[in-house]
Design a protein around this motif. Structure first.
Motif, PDB file in Angstrom:
ATOM      1  N   LEU A 312     -26.243  21.799  34.813  1.00 58.18           N
ATOM      2  CA  LEU A 312     -25.551  20.551  34.463  1.00 58.18           C
ATOM      3  C   LEU A 312     -24.290  20.990  34.064  1.00 58.18           C
ATOM      4  N   THR A 313     -24.227  21.699  33.131  1.00 65.49           N
ATOM      5  CA  THR A 313     -22.919  22.091  32.477  1.00 65.49           C
ATOM      6  C   THR A 313     -21.812  22.880  33.857  1.00 65.49           C
ATOM      7  N   SER A 314     -22.547  23.734  34.252  1.00 60.72           N
ATOM      8  CA  SER A 314     -21.667  24.515  35.448  1.00 60.72           C
ATOM      9  C   SER A 314     -21.380  23.456  36.500  1.00 60.72           C
ATOM     10  N   LEU A 315     -22.051  22.379  36.884  1.00 61.88           N
ATOM     11  CA  LEU A 315     -21.600  21.359  37.697  1.00 61.88           C
ATOM     12  C   LEU A 315     -20.480  20.593  37.361  1.00 61.88           C
ATOM     13  N   LEU A 316     -20.558  20.273  35.915  1.00 59.77           N
ATOM     14  CA  LEU A 316     -19.693  19.214  35.409  1.00 59.77           C
ATOM     15  C   LEU A 316     -18.291  20.012  35.185  1.00 59.77           C
ATOM     16  N   LYS A 317     -18.423  21.250  34.820  1.00 58.77           N
ATOM     17  CA  LYS A 317     -17.189  22.075  34.476  1.00 58.77           C
ATOM     18  C   LYS A 317     -16.427  21.982  35.968  1.00 58.77           C
ATOM     19  N   SER A 318     -17.290  22.390  36.846  1.00 59.51           N
ATOM     20  CA  SER A 318     -16.674  22.699  38.323  1.00 59.51           C
ATOM     21  C   SER A 318     -15.977  21.248  38.724  1.00 59.51           C
ATOM     22  N   ALA A 319     -16.470  20.137  38.408  1.00 55.98           N
ATOM     23  CA  ALA A 319     -16.244  18.714  39.103  1.00 55.98           C
ATOM     24  C   ALA A 319     -14.874  18.227  38.423  1.00 55.98           C
ATOM     25  N   PHE A 320     -14.229  18.944  37.792  1.00 57.25           N
ATOM     26  CA  PHE A 320     -13.094  18.679  37.383  1.00 57.25           C
ATOM     27  C   PHE A 320     -11.702  19.253  37.868  1.00 57.25           C
ATOM     28  N   HIS A 358     -12.380   5.045  31.931  1.00 62.04           N
ATOM     29  CA  HIS A 358     -11.568   5.016  30.747  1.00 62.04           C
ATOM     30  C   HIS A 358     -12.188   5.920  29.520  1.00 62.04           C
ATOM     31  N   ALA A 359     -13.106   6.315  29.773  1.00 62.66           N
ATOM     32  CA  ALA A 359     -13.904   7.131  28.441  1.00 62.66           C
ATOM     33  C   ALA A 359     -13.375   8.594  28.413  1.00 62.66           C
ATOM     34  N   MET A 360     -12.873   9.074  29.424  1.00 63.75           N
ATOM     35  CA  MET A 360     -12.602  10.568  29.460  1.00 63.75           C
ATOM     36  C   MET A 360     -11.084  10.546  29.324  1.00 63.75           C
ATOM     37  N   LYS A 361     -10.714  11.153  28.071  1.00 61.57           N
ATOM     38  CA  LYS A 361      -8.989  11.272  27.913  1.00 61.57           C
ATOM     39  C   LYS A 361      -8.735  12.556  28.262  1.00 61.57           C
ATOM     40  N   VAL A 362      -7.739  12.718  29.094  1.00 59.16           N
ATOM     41  CA  VAL A 362      -7.301  14.058  29.449  1.00 59.16           C
ATOM     42  C   VAL A 362      -5.938  14.622  28.793  1.00 59.16           C
ATOM     43  N   ASN A 363      -5.908  15.874  28.232  1.00 60.10           N
ATOM     44  CA  ASN A 363      -4.868  16.152  27.485  1.00 60.10           C
ATOM     45  C   ASN A 363      -4.205  17.246  28.212  1.00 60.10           C
ATOM     46  N   VAL A 364      -2.947  17.612  28.450  1.00 59.57           N
ATOM     47  CA  VAL A 364      -2.284  18.446  29.062  1.00 59.57           C
ATOM     48  C   VAL A 364      -1.392  19.336  28.364  1.00 59.57           C
ATOM     49  N   SER A 365      -1.405  20.612  28.711  1.00 60.94           N
ATOM     50  CA  SER A 365      -0.480  21.746  27.999  1.00 60.94           C
ATOM     51  C   SER A 365      -0.074  22.494  29.188  1.00 60.94           C
ATOM     52  N   THR A 435     -10.402  17.718  29.146  1.00 60.25           N
ATOM     53  CA  THR A 435     -11.063  16.543  28.601  1.00 60.25           C
ATOM     54  C   THR A 435     -12.415  16.945  28.109  1.00 60.25           C
ATOM     55  N   GLU A 436     -13.364  15.705  27.505  1.00 58.61           N
ATOM     56  CA  GLU A 436     -14.754  15.746  27.013  1.00 58.61           C
ATOM     57  C   GLU A 436     -15.467  15.098  27.848  1.00 58.61           C
ATOM     58  N   PHE A 437     -16.724  15.487  28.292  1.00 59.34           N
ATOM     59  CA  PHE A 437     -17.554  14.790  29.066  1.00 59.34           C
ATOM     60  C   PHE A 437     -18.679  14.519  28.148  1.00 59.34           C
ATOM     61  N   ASP A 441     -26.218  12.158  25.500  1.00 60.26           N
ATOM     62  CA  ASP A 441     -26.494  12.863  24.560  1.00 60.26           C
ATOM     63  C   ASP A 441     -26.053  14.119  25.123  1.00 60.26           C
ATOM     64  N   MET A 442     -25.290  14.359  26.046  1.00 52.03           N
ATOM     65  CA  MET A 442     -24.854  15.675  26.582  1.00 52.03           C
ATOM     66  C   MET A 442     -23.279  15.671  26.414  1.00 52.03           C
ATOM     67  N   SER A 443     -22.952  16.713  25.783  1.00 50.74           N
ATOM     68  CA  SER A 443     -21.383  16.913  25.739  1.00 50.74           C
ATOM     69  C   SER A 443     -21.048  18.174  25.971  1.00 50.74           C
ATOM     70  N   VAL A 444     -19.897  18.154  27.161  1.00 46.80           N
ATOM     71  CA  VAL A 444     -19.470  19.584  27.771  1.00 46.80           C
ATOM     72  C   VAL A 444     -17.737  19.288  27.848  1.00 46.80           C
ATOM     73  N   SER A 445     -17.277  20.295  27.377  1.00 49.96           N
ATOM     74  CA  SER A 445     -15.630  20.277  27.409  1.00 49.96           C
ATOM     75  C   SER A 445     -15.257  20.923  28.725  1.00 49.96           C
ATOM     76  N   LEU A 446     -14.347  20.202  29.518  1.00 49.50           N
ATOM     77  CA  LEU A 446     -13.809  20.390  30.816  1.00 49.50           C
ATOM     78  C   LEU A 446     -12.529  20.936  30.603  1.00 49.50           C
ATOM     79  N   GLU A 447     -12.216  21.551  31.484  1.00 48.66           N
ATOM     80  CA  GLU A 447     -10.816  22.055  31.509  1.00 48.66           C
ATOM     81  C   GLU A 447     -10.874  22.736  33.268  1.00 48.66           C
ATOM     82  N   THR A 448      -9.382  22.140  33.525  1.00 50.80           N
ATOM     83  CA  THR A 448      -8.717  22.813  34.718  1.00 50.80           C
ATOM     84  C   THR A 448      -7.368  22.958  34.705  1.00 50.80           C
ATOM     85  N   SER A 449      -6.785  23.424  35.762  1.00 49.51           N
ATOM     86  CA  SER A 449      -5.322  23.708  35.805  1.00 49.51           C
ATOM     87  C   SER A 449      -4.655  23.620  37.282  1.00 49.51           C
TER      88      SER A 449
END
Length: 709
Positions: A312-320, A358-365, A435-437, A441-449
């Motif tokens: 699930l973690t691998s799937l969610l990280k790739s989904a962003f 609206h639950a997932m907040k995206v931060n940019v850098s 962003t944070e998924f 009860d499952m929490s995964v940090s997501l990143e894309t560029s």
């Protein structure tokens, strides 16, 4: 019961919502009934009557189970439900309110499902022919979904088996304690025999329960094998191919970058894996009620839990992903940004769960992993750097951050101004999104560029910056290679020719044809039997001047592209071709063709025509190329229409009669003329007073200059 029947026919995702609705003990699904209506919630007498009817129906159902030889567990559950409802004896309208609430929630689920179906019907488009790879994915997906549905049934059967064992085990313990208290030795001996027989029954039930648990755990392993295989195809093949298509689309390729199909696959796989997590949670709950020595759940569940969470973690990280790459509103193309100018970008989460809206907040850098190179500039993003993913803003219903950084929210500011080791337009920078998924009860940090962007400070740098973007995305398969131009690879002619054709295709909807590409290849490499093995360096493409000129190949090509887009688009779209002058020597007098100038920096267009000497020798003649300055004053089709030549005191005449190969000029260009007759054309008056294209003598190399009278 029409509403209940409709609910039972919904897709699994909505059936799961119904299952979760009735997951508690407030109102069991087994006795769901619409008997208590609005009036029952307000009228005590009506509520009492309907309450009694409900209890009677439970008695009738219990009798049917007994007579029909149904499962002992079903009989037990009906008795338990009736006993539970007895607490509403004094205030039956409270039960009416509870049932009303459940019916309203059912209706919401049904309405959501119907709305989703209507939206899907509105968005149906003719899909391209399904590939073998897509069919393979669909087969794998159907197999995983089928295993999940079978597993869901297995879990329910396992729970029934355990409830039956637990009930008989508890009953046996209670009866045994009572017998020991009241029986003499003779009765006790008889009781020992009965206890032995009961123990055999209990042992058989426990053995069957153990076998069912082992079977379920084994089946769960097989299910995860299929899910892992599917995940590899989605992440390592389909997503990678989409990313490459997006790279090429950024530089004009017509490849599709639609994410709807990937979103459907990612969402379905995520739903299946979350279902497996739910099954494991149920197993843990069952183990908490009944466990024993060598319990397979206790031994195997941790490994299965770790595996499903990893998938699930691998799937969610790739989904962003970044769906639309950064671009400026007035830019030449995406991925070229300018300091202190707003830009827009669009991120998307491919796992579409409505509760995430609206639950997932995206931060940019920016430039978090900038190369440690002396003089390499670094940038930061100014303004509001956080925004929520909004499903409602997507036409396809996906999780989308549309135009995340526009409206003055985001700006780019330079931080370092040292001497550069690379030119400004060869520096590559990356914009990062985090962003944070958080769900179930499952929490995964997501990143894309983003793909690498070129950041300029002046509009004069835009042409060179776009050349860098073209070269990088044409050749580089490593999107984070920020030092690509420090050791820049060469391009083959097939790669370069395809990319150049995309520039025309994306700007004018018509790409370059083979003969036009051959002319460009001839300009770059000279006369060759075949250009397929020819290669061109980055320096020759954009840094070194073309021989006998003061500009590069890219500047020349881009100037022609701009001229076509700005002044000749209709002619280009209608298919008028560019040829070599030698083709005219076998055509009738007055045949002309169009060609781009090779000697004007910002692009020029001219025409050549054939005439014949008194001895019958063909004589190909040309005029000085017209630039964008000329075409801003007079459209090119009007120049062709009114062009005149005067030789040796003859009456001026228009030598342009037939567009190559043999199309009469009026037939080819007449539809573009301002006035069909031409007598009152504003351009005739304009030409008479300002610009007339006249030749008095044959100029050197048969090129007639533009004269002003």
């Amino acid at each position: 019961m029409a509403q209940w029947e409709k609910l039972r026919q919904l897709e699994s995702v909505y059936l799961t919502q119904v299952d979760e609705l009735y997951d508690g003990d407030a109102f069991p699904m087994d006795v769901r009934s619409p008997l208590i209506l609005d009036r029952a919630a307000r009228d005590h007498d009506v509520a009492m009557v309907l309450f009694q009817v409900l209890l009677e129906n439970l008695d009738i159902q219990h009798s049917r189970f007994v007579q029909g030889g149904e499962s002992f567990l079903l009989q037990h559950n009906i008795r338990r439900f009736k006993h539970s409802f007895q607490r509403y004896q004094e205030e039956p309208y409270n039960l009416a309110n509870i049932i009303q609430w459940f019916l309203a929630k059912e209706k919401e689920i049904l309405q959501n499902a119907e709305l989703a179906e209507q939206v899907q019907l509105l968005q149906v488009q003719q899909n391209p022919m399904e590939t073998d790879c897509q069919r393979n994915i669909e087969r794998k997906m159907a197999d995983v979904k089928n295993k999940v549905q079978c597993m869901e049934h297995t879990v329910k059967c396992l729970e029934e088996q355990q409830d039956e064992f637990d009930f008989k085990y508890q009953t046996h313990n209670m009866e045994g304690e009572l017998i020991l208290c009241i029986c003499d030795n003779r009765l006790s001996t008889t009781n020992e025999a009965e206890k032995t027989e009961q123990m055999k029954v209990l042992q058989a039930l426990l053995n069957r329960l153990d076998a069912s648990r082992k079977s379920m755990l084994s089946g769960m392993g097989v299910l995860l094998d299929g899910a892992e295989e599917l995940l590899c195809v989605l992440v390592r093949e389909e997503l990678v191919q989409w990313q490459r298509r997006q790279q090429k689309a950024c530089i004009g390729s017509p490849d599709s970058t639609c994410l709807d199909q990937l979103e459907k696959w990612f969402t379905t796989e995520a739903e299946c894996l979350f279902q497996v997590r739910k099954f494991l949670k149920k197993l843990e709950e069952l183990m908490g009620k009944v466990t024993y020595e060598h319990d397979p759940v206790k031994k195997q569940k941790p490994a299965l839990q770790k595996r499903v969470d990893s998938l699930l973690t691998s799937l969610l990280k790739s989904a962003f992903v970044v769906e639309t790459q950064p671009s400026m509103p007035q830019g030449k193309g995406p991925l070229v940004l300018r300091t202190n100018v707003q830009f827009s970008v669009k991120t998307r989460f491919l796992v579409k769960f409505p509760e995430l809206n609206h639950a997932m907040k995206v931060n940019v850098s920016m430039d978090r992993e900038a190369p440690l190179v002396k003089g390499y500039r670094r940038f930061n993003v100014l303004g509001t750097n956080s925004k929520a993913l909004n499903m409602a803003e997507s036409m396809s219903g996906g999780m989308v951050d549309r135009q995340a950084f526009v409206g003055g929210e985001i700006w780019i500011g330079s931080q370092l101004h040292n001497a550069l080791s690379l030119s400004v337009t060869e520096e590559l920078h990356i914009i990062n999104f985090n962003t944070e998924f958080l769900l179930h009860d499952m929490s995964v940090s997501l990143e894309t560029s983003s793909l690498p962007v070129v950041i300029i400070s002046n509009s004069s740098q835009q042409q060179s910056a776009w050349a860098s973007i073209l070269w990088f995305n044409m050749l580089c398969l490593e999107p984070k290679n920020l030092l690509f131009f420090a050791n820049c690879p060469v391009a083959t002619w097939p790669q370069l020719g395809e990319m150049l054709s995309w520039q025309f295709l994306s700007s004018t909807t018509r790409g370059l044809e083979s003969n036009q590409l051959d002319m460009i290849a001839h300009k770059l490499f000279g006369k060759q039997q075949s250009y397929d093995a020819c290669k061109i360096s980055w320096t020759k493409f954009s840094k070194e001047n073309v021989p006998n000129t003061n500009f590069t190949f890219w500047v020349w090509f881009d100037g022609i592209l701009f001229m076509v887009k700005s002044h000749l688009e209709n002619l280009w779209k209608d298919g008028y071709k560019l040829f070599m002058d030698t083709l005219l020597k076998k055509k009738q007098r007055g045949t002309f063709l169009l060609r781009f100038s090779e000697s004007i920096r910002d692009g020029g267009i001219t025409f050549s025509w054939v005439d014949y000497s008194p001895t019958g020798e063909p004589d190909v003649r040309s005029v000085q190329p017209f630039t964008k300055v000329d075409l801003c004053q007079i459209p090119f089709h009007e120049i062709i229409r009114n062009f005149q030549i005067l030789e040796e005191e003859n009456v001026p005449e228009n030598p342009l009669l037939f567009l190559y190969p043999d199309t009469p000029k009026v037939e080819a260009f007449g539809k573009y003329y301002t006035e069909k007759s031409g007598a009152d054309s504003q351009y005739i008056k304009y030409i008479k007073t300002k610009l007339v294209f006249v030749s008095k003598d044959k100029p050197p190399i048969n090129q007639i200059p533009l004269s002003v009278v």
